[in-house]
Scaffold this motif. Sequence first.
Motif, PDB file in Angstrom:
ATOM      1  N   ASP A 218      54.166  -0.814 113.134  1.00 33.05           N
ATOM      2  CA  ASP A 218      55.467  -1.511 113.121  1.00 33.05           C
ATOM      3  C   ASP A 218      55.456  -2.492 111.944  1.00 33.05           C
ATOM      4  O   ASP A 218      55.601  -3.697 112.123  1.00 33.05           O
ATOM      5  N   LYS A 220      57.340  -3.597 109.688  1.00 28.88           N
ATOM      6  CA  LYS A 220      58.493  -4.153 108.990  1.00 28.88           C
ATOM      7  C   LYS A 220      58.042  -5.458 108.338  1.00 28.88           C
ATOM      8  O   LYS A 220      57.176  -6.168 108.878  1.00 28.88           O
ATOM      9  N   GLU A 264      68.879  -3.565 108.261  1.00 23.43           N
ATOM     10  CA  GLU A 264      68.622  -2.365 109.061  1.00 23.43           C
ATOM     11  C   GLU A 264      69.879  -1.865 109.787  1.00 23.43           C
ATOM     12  O   GLU A 264      70.010  -0.676 110.073  1.00 23.43           O
ATOM     13  N   ARG A 316      65.566   7.541 116.745  1.00 27.61           N
ATOM     14  CA  ARG A 316      65.270   6.707 117.920  1.00 27.61           C
ATOM     15  C   ARG A 316      66.469   5.814 118.271  1.00 27.61           C
ATOM     16  O   ARG A 316      66.802   5.628 119.439  1.00 27.61           O
ATOM     17  N   TYR A 327      66.658   0.810 125.525  1.00 24.85           N
ATOM     18  CA  TYR A 327      65.350   0.513 124.917  1.00 24.85           C
ATOM     19  C   TYR A 327      65.438  -0.689 123.962  1.00 24.85           C
ATOM     20  O   TYR A 327      64.799  -1.707 124.183  1.00 24.85           O
TER      21      TYR A 327
HETATM   22  C1  GN1 Z   1      60.989  -2.370 117.364  1.00 23.07           C
HETATM   23  O1  GN1 Z   1      60.353  -5.202 118.463  1.00 23.07           O
HETATM   24  P1  GN1 Z   1      60.264  -4.933 117.053  1.00 23.07           P
HETATM   25  O2  GN1 Z   1      61.498  -5.364 116.394  1.00 23.07           O
HETATM   26  O3  GN1 Z   1      59.023  -5.454 116.415  1.00 23.07           O
HETATM   27  C2  GN1 Z   1      60.212  -1.093 117.603  1.00 23.07           C
HETATM   28  C3  GN1 Z   1      59.744  -0.499 116.288  1.00 23.07           C
HETATM   29  C4  GN1 Z   1      60.943  -0.264 115.383  1.00 23.07           C
HETATM   30  C5  GN1 Z   1      61.699  -1.562 115.211  1.00 23.07           C
HETATM   31  C6  GN1 Z   1      62.950  -1.328 114.426  1.00 23.07           C
HETATM   32  C7  GN1 Z   1      57.670  -1.008 120.356  1.00 23.07           C
HETATM   33  O4  GN1 Z   1      60.135  -3.334 116.833  1.00 23.07           O
HETATM   34  O5  GN1 Z   1      59.115   0.739 116.516  1.00 23.07           O
HETATM   35  O6  GN1 Z   1      60.537   0.221 114.134  1.00 23.07           O
HETATM   36  O7  GN1 Z   1      62.064  -2.128 116.480  1.00 23.07           O
HETATM   37  N1  GN1 Z   1      59.075  -1.360 118.458  1.00 23.07           N
HETATM   38  C8  GN1 Z   1      58.813  -0.605 119.523  1.00 23.07           C
HETATM   39  O8  GN1 Z   1      63.382  -2.504 113.862  1.00 23.07           O
HETATM   40  O9  GN1 Z   1      59.478   0.381 119.816  1.00 23.07           O
END
Ligand code: GN1
Length: 379
Positions: A218, A220, A264, A316, A327
């Motif tokens: 993850d 980002k 995003e 997703r 979700y």
């Molecule tokens: C979710 O919660 P966060 O913002 O760190 C997600 C990631 C996605 C992202 C999209 C556990 O991350 O996979 O890339 O949102 N986390 C989960 O911004 O599904």
Amino acid sequence: MIDGERLAELRKVAAEFVNVDKIVEIRELNGGHINSTYLITMPEALYILQRINNFVFPSPFGVMHNITQVTEFIRKKVIYEGKDPNRAVLNVVKSRYDQDIVIRNDNYWRCLQYIDGATAYQNVDTPEMFAEIGRAIGEFQCMLAGFHTRVLDETIIHFHDTPYRYRHFLDDIKIDRVERVEECKKEIRAIRDRVSIMNWIMLRIDDKSIPRRVAHNDTKPSNVLIDDKTGKAICLIDLDTVMRGSLLFDFGDAIRIGACTADEDEVDLSKVHVRLDFFEAFTRAFLKEVKNLIVPEEVRGLYKSCQIIALEIAMRFLNDYINGDEYFKIARPKHNLDRARCQLQFVKELEKNEQAINKIIRNILDELDFGPEYTLEGE
Ligand code: GN1
Ligand code: MG
């Protein structure tokens, strides 16, 4: 503002981790799409208190197992390298009964030390900042190169297994539980049109030409902390999805945010473009860091990983919209649809720029003296 009842509950949870009588303030932090996050100010330090979303993470203990294993491993290296273990890695705060998780009313809570004097930027402002993020993500890969990936639980199964997600997506389209499929026809088509690229990484993980590594999963840019004084990246945060995976997941996921001109969830798709200078800065710093680690097939997949991970997240978001938004947290009714559209637009923009992107990668490989075995597709 947190209302009285919620504050009272938060104080009860906080009391399991800190001296509740000394709390100066509890404040909610927004940003993530999954967990609920609070900042606790104490006279001597700050803490992050988080409720783990156990719909998303059915095994919060598995999540904490992965985080503690990985952070303990990194911490030893950080200390050995003479860096500050309170800043260069996340520190889990144990409860008064020495546990990583506190359960109250079926909710799962954990606490982390807050790293002061550093910022998690929602937007990447300069190529230099993105380069730092690339370096940190590469460094994370290197630090964990000797870690036994099998120690880690698969806390969300098939997390970046794009073909697996696609099969579920098709199932959910058939069910059409909240009757939104009709509205999403165009987006569904755009995803279906790209089915042939989806298994590029997973096929190679299966035939072992791409190694399984610890992946953050993850990456980002807002999950990389930047030091306020030096502008240098300190460490990666949000280790919830740390699992076995591929280095390519972490590369592609960072690019889809940091090398995009728009947020995003931008609704004006004409604003969505690829920032090639940002891509270049990130990729150079990343490749410099992982030079002794990365194998030719991973290098060959760099461009593909950006396309696949952006496509996967588009799918997703769209899947969640079709399922009735259960979700990801949303701030408006069609938020997930907007996110999906924006990410799909980014995929299209990447595709327009494929040649330019590969040229940039080629130049960086030459500049960094990668050997002749490092070829790109079409070379
Ligand atoms: C979710 O919660 P966060 O913002 O760190 C997600 C990631 C996605 C992202 C999209 C556990 O991350 O996979 O890339 O949102 N986390 C989960 O911004 O599904
Ligand atoms: Mg996360």
